[in-house]
Scaffold this motif. Structure first.
Motif, mmCIF file in Angstrom:
data_model
loop_
_atom_site.group_PDB
_atom_site.id
_atom_site.type_symbol
_atom_site.label_atom_id
_atom_site.label_comp_id
_atom_site.label_asym_id
_atom_site.label_seq_id
_atom_site.Cartn_x
_atom_site.Cartn_y
_atom_site.Cartn_z
ATOM 1 N N LYS A 81 25.147 -24.104 50.019
ATOM 2 C CA LYS A 81 25.509 -23.247 48.890
ATOM 3 C C LYS A 81 24.492 -23.339 47.761
ATOM 4 O O LYS A 81 24.180 -22.337 47.123
ATOM 5 N N ASN A 82 23.953 -24.528 47.507
ATOM 6 C CA ASN A 82 23.004 -24.705 46.404
ATOM 7 C C ASN A 82 21.710 -23.934 46.627
ATOM 8 O O ASN A 82 21.225 -23.238 45.748
ATOM 9 N N LEU A 98 17.737 -18.810 57.367
ATOM 10 C CA LEU A 98 17.573 -17.679 56.468
ATOM 11 C C LEU A 98 18.030 -18.083 55.080
ATOM 12 O O LEU A 98 19.026 -18.801 54.940
ATOM 13 N N ALA A 99 17.328 -17.617 54.062
ATOM 14 C CA ALA A 99 17.724 -17.886 52.681
ATOM 15 C C ALA A 99 17.983 -16.557 51.973
ATOM 16 O O ALA A 99 17.228 -15.589 52.158
ATOM 17 N N ILE A 100 19.034 -16.518 51.199
ATOM 18 C CA ILE A 100 19.356 -15.317 50.437
ATOM 19 C C ILE A 100 18.167 -14.989 49.535
ATOM 20 O O ILE A 100 17.637 -15.847 48.839
ATOM 21 N N GLY A 101 17.738 -13.728 49.601
ATOM 22 C CA GLY A 101 16.642 -13.264 48.760
ATOM 23 C C GLY A 101 15.247 -13.523 49.298
ATOM 24 O O GLY A 101 14.270 -13.090 48.707
ATOM 25 N N SER A 102 15.126 -14.208 50.445
ATOM 26 C CA SER A 102 13.808 -14.501 51.017
ATOM 27 C C SER A 102 13.566 -13.677 52.272
ATOM 28 O O SER A 102 14.408 -13.643 53.169
ATOM 29 N N LYS A 103 12.404 -13.052 52.358
ATOM 30 C CA LYS A 103 12.037 -12.269 53.538
ATOM 31 C C LYS A 103 11.412 -13.125 54.632
ATOM 32 O O LYS A 103 10.969 -12.610 55.640
#
Length: 157
Positions: A81-82, A98-103
Motif C-alpha cells: 500500500k505504501n 506493477l506500480a500505480i502511475g509507472s509505465k
C-alpha cells in the motif's frame, strides 16, 4: 470608455474560447468493452465500481486487478500500500510487478515498458489488460465493432 470596451471584448473572447475548448474535450475513458475468457463472457456487474474501460489517450484497455487473479490463473502475491506496488504470479512462476502511475513493469525482474500505467480511478487497482494477460500466459484478441471493443482472452487451462 474605450478601455472598458477593450477589457469587455477580451473577456468575451477568452470566455468563448474556453467554452468551445471545453465542449470539444472528449472523456478520458471509454467504458464500452466486452471481455471473454476462452469464449465465456465475464460479467463485471452493472453496478461495479471497477468496470473495464479503455483509456482514450493511449487506447489501452484496463481491467480490475482481481480479474487477472481470478480468471487467468494468476494470483496477487503482494500489494504494498505504501509504494502502491502489486506483485502478481502466474501458475508457471512468472512474476510481474506493477506500480500505480509507472509505465515500467518488471517481468521476472526484467524491465518492460507499457503504453499506460496501472491506475486507481475509483477504489480498485486497474491494470493494462494486454501485458498482464500475456505475462500470465494468455493470448489476447480484440475486435472493434462500432463503438464496442470485444476482447477474447485465450488461456491454456
Amino acid at each position: 470608455m474605450m478601455k472598458k470596451f477593450f477589457t469587455g471584448s477580451v473577456f468575451f473572447i477568452f470566455s468563448l474560447v474556453l467554452s468551445v475548448q471545453a465542449s470539444a474535450t472528449k472523456h478520458s475513458y471509454n467504458y464500452t468493452i466486452n471481455v471473454q475468457v476462452n469464449g465465456v463472457p465475464i460479467n463485471f456487474g452493472t453496478n461495479s465500481d471497477s468496470p473495464p474501460y479503455i483509456e482514450n489517450a493511449t487506447n489501452t484497455a484496463f481491467v480490475p486487478l482481481r480479474f487477472v487473479s481470478e480468471n487467468l490463473g494468476g494470483k496477487v502475491r503482494d500489494w504494498d500500500k505504501n509504494s502502491q506496488q502489486v506483485t502478481i504470479e502466474s501458475k508457471n512462476g512468472t512474476v510481474i510487478k506493477l506500480a500505480i502511475g509507472s509505465k515500467i513493469a518488471y517481468v521476472n525482474d526484467e524491465e518492460k515498458m507499457m503504453l499506460a500505467a496501472p491506475q486507481i480511478p475509483t477504489t480498485r487497482v486497474q491494470v493494462p489488460l494486454r501485458i498482464v494477460s500475456e505475462v500470465l500466459g494468455a493470448k489476447v484478441d480484440t475486435q472493434k465493432i462500432g463503438e464496442t471493443l470485444n476482447v477474447n482472452i485465450t488461456t491454456s487451462n
